[in-house]
Design a protein around this motif. Structure first.
Motif: not given
Length: 220
Positions: A89, A140, A162, A165
């Protein structure tokens, strides 16, 4: 782009899509060996495709870090896997921020509220993991925000990543539900593709525009 490169790109993208379908199906039926084997091919195939699209080194680094994260999480090295995805990320953020985008504070406010609500709902059940989850979720969320600034396609990818997760965080908090794992991996595979294709598409368009400007006006 040459025809041979286009053909190679299509083959590699088809291979990625096929691997994603196989992996999601394996998760759905809990075919353990096929699930692990197919997941190990996902990011390498996407990385291979990205190279045919002139992906930047930072984007390739993000996909390499994602490959490491997938392997580490599958072998139960949880902290190392999370660290690898955090690195991915960071690379996504770097490459997205290095390119032009339309910044919107409304997007920041919307995603910020979503992050706060998610952490507020789950933190009580996350125990000692709440700080790590909140920090990773913030990273994220930053990717989702900046990807939306970049383009609608990459923004959809950041949102799916997003969401994927967030579903994992729901499980960690002890709130699992049927089909969650399948939905998680479908969102992950789709999110990674949309992020990668969104970034490379913009890069290719800028390269084409620069070539046209160097060639100058066409006189009929």
């Amino acid at each position: 782009m040459r025809l041979t490169s286009l053909a190679a790109g299509r083959r590699r993208l088809t291979a990625y899509c096929a691997a994603a379908v196989v992996h999601v199906a394996a998760v759905a039926v809990d075919a353990k060996i096929l699930k692990v084997a197919s997941k190990a091919t996902l990011m390498p195939l996407l990385l291979s495709w990205s190279r045919t699209q002139q992906a930047s080194p930072l984007l390739q680094a993000a996909l390499l870090a994602s490959t490491a994260g997938d392997l580490l999480l599958e072998t139960n090295f949880q902290l190392a896997g999370i660290a690898a995805f955090a690195a991915a990320h960071a690379c996504y953020l770097a490459v997205l921020l290095s390119q032009p985008g339309q910044r919107s504070w409304r997007v920041v406010a919307a995603y910020g509220a979503l992050w706060a609500a998610l952490i507020a709902v789950l933190s009580r059940d996350l125990g000692s993991q709440r700080v790590a989850v909140a920090a990773y979720a913030l990273l994220l969320t930053a990717t989702a925000i900046v990807s939306r600034w970049h383009s609608p396609r990459s923004g959809a990818g950041g949102a799916l990543f997003l969401f994927s997760d967030a579903l994992i965080a729901v499980r960690m908090a002890g709130h699992d539900f049927p089909g969650r794992s399948t939905l998680t991996m479908a969102a992950y595979a789709g999110g990674q593709y949309l992020l990668t294709s969104g970034v490379t598409d913009q890069r290719l368009r800028r390269s084409a525009d620069q070539r046209l400007r160097r060639q100058g006006p066409v006189i009929a």
